[in-house]
Structure formats: C-alpha cells, structure tokens
Design a protein around this motif. Structure first.
Motif, PDB file in Angstrom:
ATOM      1  N   SER A 144       0.827  -1.206   0.000  1.00 13.53           N
ATOM      2  CA  SER A 144       0.000   0.000   0.000  1.00 13.53           C
ATOM      3  C   SER A 144       0.859   1.252   0.000  1.00 13.53           C
ATOM      4  CB  SER A 144      -0.920   0.001   1.220  1.00 13.53           C
ATOM      5  OG  SER A 144      -1.629   1.218   1.306  1.00 13.53           O
ATOM      6  N   ARG A 145       1.866   1.260   0.875  1.00 14.98           N
ATOM      7  CA  ARG A 145       2.735   2.431   0.968  1.00 14.98           C
ATOM      8  C   ARG A 145       3.507   2.633  -0.333  1.00 14.98           C
ATOM      9  NH1 ARG A 145       2.611   6.883   4.279  1.00 14.98           N
ATOM     10  NH2 ARG A 145       4.671   7.774   4.451  1.00 14.98           N
ATOM     11  N   GLY A 146       3.992   1.522  -0.904  1.00 14.47           N
ATOM     12  CA  GLY A 146       4.740   1.618  -2.150  1.00 14.47           C
ATOM     13  C   GLY A 146       3.883   2.132  -3.291  1.00 14.47           C
ATOM     14  N   ALA A 147       2.635   1.649  -3.366  1.00 16.74           N
ATOM     15  CA  ALA A 147       1.714   2.113  -4.405  1.00 16.74           C
ATOM     16  C   ALA A 147       1.460   3.604  -4.254  1.00 16.74           C
ATOM     17  CB  ALA A 147       0.405   1.339  -4.324  1.00 16.74           C
ATOM     18  N   ASN A 148       1.329   4.045  -3.013  1.00 16.62           N
ATOM     19  CA  ASN A 148       1.048   5.454  -2.760  1.00 16.62           C
ATOM     20  C   ASN A 148       2.247   6.331  -3.110  1.00 16.62           C
ATOM     21  OD1 ASN A 148      -1.356   6.900  -1.612  1.00 16.62           O
ATOM     22  ND2 ASN A 148       0.232   7.834  -0.367  1.00 16.62           N
ATOM     23  N   VAL A 149       3.434   5.886  -2.719  1.00 13.44           N
ATOM     24  CA  VAL A 149       4.652   6.648  -3.018  1.00 13.44           C
ATOM     25  C   VAL A 149       4.876   6.724  -4.524  1.00 13.44           C
ATOM     26  CG1 VAL A 149       7.171   6.615  -2.839  1.00 13.44           C
ATOM     27  CG2 VAL A 149       5.782   6.201  -0.809  1.00 13.44           C
ATOM     28  N   LEU A 150       4.641   5.611  -5.226  1.00 14.04           N
ATOM     29  CA  LEU A 150       4.797   5.586  -6.679  1.00 14.04           C
ATOM     30  C   LEU A 150       3.862   6.598  -7.328  1.00 14.04           C
ATOM     31  CD1 LEU A 150       6.042   4.217  -9.186  1.00 14.04           C
ATOM     32  CD2 LEU A 150       4.177   2.538  -9.080  1.00 14.04           C
ATOM     33  N   ALA A 151       2.604   6.592  -6.883  1.00  8.77           N
ATOM     34  CA  ALA A 151       1.633   7.524  -7.448  1.00  8.77           C
ATOM     35  C   ALA A 151       1.990   8.970  -7.106  1.00  8.77           C
ATOM     36  CB  ALA A 151       0.234   7.192  -6.934  1.00  8.77           C
ATOM     37  N   GLN A 152       2.449   9.199  -5.877  1.00  5.71           N
ATOM     38  CA  GLN A 152       2.857  10.544  -5.469  1.00  5.71           C
ATOM     39  C   GLN A 152       3.983  11.057  -6.359  1.00  5.71           C
ATOM     40  OE1 GLN A 152       1.788  12.605  -3.065  1.00  5.71           O
ATOM     41  NE2 GLN A 152       0.347  11.319  -1.984  1.00  5.71           N
ATOM     42  N   THR A 153       4.954  10.198  -6.603  1.00  4.61           N
ATOM     43  CA  THR A 153       6.137  10.587  -7.372  1.00  4.61           C
ATOM     44  C   THR A 153       5.774  10.920  -8.821  1.00  4.61           C
ATOM     45  OG1 THR A 153       7.491   9.127  -6.005  1.00  4.61           O
ATOM     46  CG2 THR A 153       8.433   9.843  -8.094  1.00  4.61           C
ATOM     47  N   LEU A 154       4.875  10.135  -9.398  1.00  2.00           N
ATOM     48  CA  LEU A 154       4.549  10.302 -10.814  1.00  2.00           C
ATOM     49  C   LEU A 154       3.478  11.360 -11.063  1.00  2.00           C
ATOM     50  CD1 LEU A 154       4.523   6.562 -11.981  1.00  2.00           C
ATOM     51  CD2 LEU A 154       6.331   8.246 -12.314  1.00  2.00           C
ATOM     52  N   LEU A 155       2.538  11.507 -10.116  1.00  2.00           N
ATOM     53  CA  LEU A 155       1.350  12.320 -10.391  1.00  2.00           C
ATOM     54  C   LEU A 155       1.298  13.645  -9.633  1.00  2.00           C
ATOM     55  CD1 LEU A 155      -1.331   9.461 -10.367  1.00  2.00           C
ATOM     56  CD2 LEU A 155      -0.275  10.528 -12.358  1.00  2.00           C
ATOM     57  N   TRP A 156       2.026  13.771  -8.527  1.00  2.00           N
ATOM     58  CA  TRP A 156       2.032  15.007  -7.726  1.00  2.00           C
ATOM     59  C   TRP A 156       0.615  15.533  -7.484  1.00  2.00           C
ATOM     60  CZ3 TRP A 156       6.306  16.799  -5.334  1.00  2.00           C
ATOM     61  CH2 TRP A 156       7.543  16.300  -5.773  1.00  2.00           C
ATOM     62  N   PRO A 157      -0.214  14.783  -6.785  1.00  2.00           N
ATOM     63  CA  PRO A 157      -1.614  15.169  -6.636  1.00  2.00           C
ATOM     64  C   PRO A 157      -1.882  16.197  -5.536  1.00  2.00           C
ATOM     65  CG  PRO A 157      -1.228  13.134  -5.499  1.00  2.00           C
ATOM     66  CD  PRO A 157       0.087  13.504  -6.143  1.00  2.00           C
ATOM     67  N   GLY A 158      -0.922  16.392  -4.620  1.00  2.00           N
ATOM     68  CA  GLY A 158      -1.145  17.360  -3.551  1.00  2.00           C
ATOM     69  C   GLY A 158      -1.906  16.811  -2.362  1.00  2.00           C
ATOM     70  N   VAL A 159      -2.120  15.499  -2.296  1.00  2.00           N
ATOM     71  CA  VAL A 159      -2.721  14.855  -1.129  1.00  2.00           C
ATOM     72  C   VAL A 159      -1.845  13.670  -0.738  1.00  2.00           C
ATOM     73  CG1 VAL A 159      -5.097  15.559  -1.613  1.00  2.00           C
ATOM     74  CG2 VAL A 159      -4.225  13.440  -2.584  1.00  2.00           C
ATOM     75  N   ASP A 161      -2.766  10.637   0.651  1.00  2.00           N
ATOM     76  CA  ASP A 161      -3.310   9.277   0.568  1.00  2.00           C
ATOM     77  C   ASP A 161      -4.202   9.172  -0.670  1.00  2.00           C
ATOM     78  OD1 ASP A 161      -4.365   6.762   0.938  1.00  2.00           O
ATOM     79  OD2 ASP A 161      -4.795   7.039   3.068  1.00  2.00           O
ATOM     80  N   LEU A 162      -3.614   8.704  -1.759  1.00  2.00           N
ATOM     81  CA  LEU A 162      -4.317   8.669  -3.048  1.00  2.00           C
ATOM     82  C   LEU A 162      -5.339   7.548  -3.151  1.00  2.00           C
ATOM     83  CD1 LEU A 162      -1.500   9.316  -5.642  1.00  2.00           C
ATOM     84  CD2 LEU A 162      -3.580  10.640  -5.368  1.00  2.00           C
ATOM     85  N   THR A 163      -5.063   6.434  -2.490  1.00  2.00           N
ATOM     86  CA  THR A 163      -5.889   5.248  -2.698  1.00  2.00           C
ATOM     87  C   THR A 163      -6.954   5.076  -1.618  1.00  2.00           C
ATOM     88  OG1 THR A 163      -4.200   3.917  -1.592  1.00  2.00           O
ATOM     89  CG2 THR A 163      -4.114   4.030  -3.984  1.00  2.00           C
ATOM     90  N   GLY A 164      -7.040   6.008  -0.692  1.00  2.00           N
ATOM     91  CA  GLY A 164      -8.071   5.940   0.327  1.00  2.00           C
ATOM     92  C   GLY A 164      -9.450   6.141  -0.277  1.00  2.00           C
ATOM     93  N   SER A 165     -10.463   5.592   0.388  1.00  3.60           N
ATOM     94  CA  SER A 165     -11.823   5.690  -0.163  1.00  3.60           C
ATOM     95  C   SER A 165     -12.817   6.173   0.894  1.00  3.60           C
ATOM     96  CB  SER A 165     -12.266   4.337  -0.725  1.00  3.60           C
ATOM     97  OG  SER A 165     -12.126   3.317   0.249  1.00  3.60           O
ATOM     98  N   PHE A 166     -12.338   6.973   1.826  1.00  2.00           N
ATOM     99  CA  PHE A 166     -13.194   7.552   2.864  1.00  2.00           C
ATOM    100  C   PHE A 166     -13.131   9.068   2.676  1.00  2.00           C
ATOM    101  CE2 PHE A 166     -14.030   7.340   7.769  1.00  2.00           C
ATOM    102  CZ  PHE A 166     -15.302   7.847   7.561  1.00  2.00           C
ATOM    103  N   ARG A 167     -14.161   9.622   2.034  1.00  2.00           N
ATOM    104  CA  ARG A 167     -14.104  11.031   1.644  1.00  2.00           C
ATOM    105  C   ARG A 167     -15.467  11.707   1.761  1.00  2.00           C
ATOM    106  NH1 ARG A 167     -10.836   9.684  -3.895  1.00  2.00           N
ATOM    107  NH2 ARG A 167      -8.840   9.156  -2.937  1.00  2.00           N
ATOM    108  N   LEU A 168     -15.418  13.008   1.933  1.00  7.80           N
ATOM    109  CA  LEU A 168     -16.604  13.862   1.899  1.00  7.80           C
ATOM    110  C   LEU A 168     -16.452  14.832   0.739  1.00  7.80           C
ATOM    111  CD1 LEU A 168     -18.318  15.665   4.886  1.00  7.80           C
ATOM    112  CD2 LEU A 168     -17.661  16.965   2.869  1.00  7.80           C
ATOM    113  N   TYR A 169     -17.488  14.956  -0.067  1.00  3.82           N
ATOM    114  CA  TYR A 169     -17.472  15.847  -1.228  1.00  3.82           C
ATOM    115  C   TYR A 169     -18.651  16.821  -1.161  1.00  3.82           C
ATOM    116  CZ  TYR A 169     -14.502  12.463  -3.815  1.00  3.82           C
ATOM    117  OH  TYR A 169     -13.500  11.611  -4.234  1.00  3.82           O
ATOM    118  N   LYS A 170     -18.452  18.043  -1.621  1.00  7.33           N
ATOM    119  CA  LYS A 170     -19.596  18.841  -2.014  1.00  7.33           C
ATOM    120  C   LYS A 170     -20.244  18.100  -3.180  1.00  7.33           C
ATOM    121  CE  LYS A 170     -18.065  23.516  -0.735  1.00  7.33           C
ATOM    122  NZ  LYS A 170     -17.707  24.869  -1.256  1.00  7.33           N
TER     123      LYS A 170
END
Length: 239
Positions: A144-159, A161-170
C-alpha cells in the motif's frame, strides 16, 4: 459537534456485507446525532442476504434514512458511486466502505473540517500524523505504501493518501469530477482525487486509522494490483 443545516448523503457500496452493514449503520447514527443525513446502500446482488438485512434496517430507522438502491450484479465501484449519487438528496456526499475499515467516528471530523475551510473535498488519510493502519501484515503495508509513493512521485496530486476511499465531497464537486472519470475498479479512488486536484478543487485531509475488515474476505487481489498499475499509467498520460 455543532448543528449544521446541511444534509449529508452517505454512499455505501456493498457486496456480501451481511455481517457488517447493521453495525456500520448503528455507528453512523451514534456519531451523527445532530446531523441531517441519509445512508444510500448500493448493493450489487449480494448472495449472502445483505439486502434482507438492509430491509430490516429500513424497518428500524425508516426508508427515508436508509435507502437501498440495489443492482443485479457486481458492476464496479465507480459505477456504484454514480448509481448512488443519482439518488442523493444531500448538499454533501460521503463515500465510505461497508466493512468497518472506515470508522464512522471520524465523520464529525470530516464535517467540522469542511465547515471550517469550505473545502470541496475532505479526504481521510493514513499517511499523516495521527493516521495509520491496523490489522495489516507487513507485506500489505509495504504494498500500500509503495503504491502510494509511486503515485505521489509520478502524479504530484497534492494529497498524502491517493488510494483511500473515505471522503466527503460537495455534491456539485463530486458530480463534476465523477463525470470525467473512466476507471471502474479500485483505481477509481485515485483517479477521482487526481482529477479533483487538476481541476483546482480545494482539498483538505483528516487523519484516520484504517482497520482491516472484521468480517468477510478482502476483495483486493492480484488482478486489482495489475489494474492499479495500468490506471497509474493512464493517469500519467491523461492528467
């Protein structure tokens, strides 16, 4: 927590969650006493009797508070949210898992953070101070950590925890973001937050502890990991 005039629609996709769904619903009601909310359960034809349990919960809490919006078979996580969103009457939409890995005790923190910051999205994160994972073996933590770090490095999303699924949206933000997503499985969560970041939405984070499912079998397998890597490549090219 302070009373708010907003209404919150809580979307919970289910498949074989008969042993978890009643406790989840009880805990949501326990922790959101002063909040106007509905729980929308999107069940994908569970053969274990999940829908029958939900119908009993409707008898207990009311069909206006517990909405069962079933589908005939497993059709993917992304489409489950789209299906549930069509029935949401709230100003805000919460997405969370049914297997108790996302504890409803964090919901007041999500709501409070949104009210304080006027964020379009509040996402739970395992990877900041105060967050964490409980019940995973070392290999799953490293994956999980490796997947997240890989995504962080490639995508720079600004959050964090990319793979989490507990969220509140407008609700308006979720409707906009979800319409531009193409992923269907577990990659869907990552695509949602990356596209939200690219669109310039205000995103805030709340630390959570993710707890491995109490009852039932994890649905994450080798095929999902392959899909994750393919999805990562797709997002790298298209965002």
């Amino acid at each position: 927590m302070e009373k708010t005039k907003n209404k919150y629609s809580i979307l919970v996709p289910t498949y074989n969650e008969r042993l978890n769904i009643a406790l989840l619903v009880y805990l949501v009601f326990k922790h959101l006493r002063d909040v106007d909310f509905e729980i929308i359960i999107v069940d994908d034809g569970s053969p274990d009797g999940t829908q029958q349990v939900v119908q009993q919960l409707q008898d207990l809490y009311g069909q206006d508070r517990i909405l069962l919006r079933a589908r005939p078979k497993k059709l993917g996580l992304g489409t489950a949210y789209i299906h549930g969103l069509k029935h949401a009457s709230g100003d805000f939409v919460v997405i969370m898992d049914a297997d108790l890995s996302h504890h409803p005790k964090y919901l007041p923190s999500f709501i409070k953070k949104q009210l304080e910051t006027n964020a379009s999205i509040v996402t739970g994160t395992r990877y900041v101070k105060g967050g964490g994972v409980h019940g995973w073996n070392l290999m799953r933590k490293l994956t999980s950590r490796g997947a997240n770090v890989l995504a962080q490095t490639l995508l720079w999303p600004g959050v964090s925890d990319l793979t989490g699924s507990f969220r509140l949206y407008k609700k308006s933000a979720l409707e906009d973001i979800i319409s531009s997503c193409v992923s269907k499985g577990y990659v869907f969560q990552m695509e949602m937050i990356v596209r939200a970041s690219r669109k310039g939405y205000h995103i805030e984070e709340v630390p959570i502890t993710f707890v491995d499912r109490v009852y039932g079998i994890s649905k994450l397998g080798g095929s999902e990991i392959v899909e994750y890597l393919k999805g990562l490549a797709y997002l790298l090219v298209t965002t």
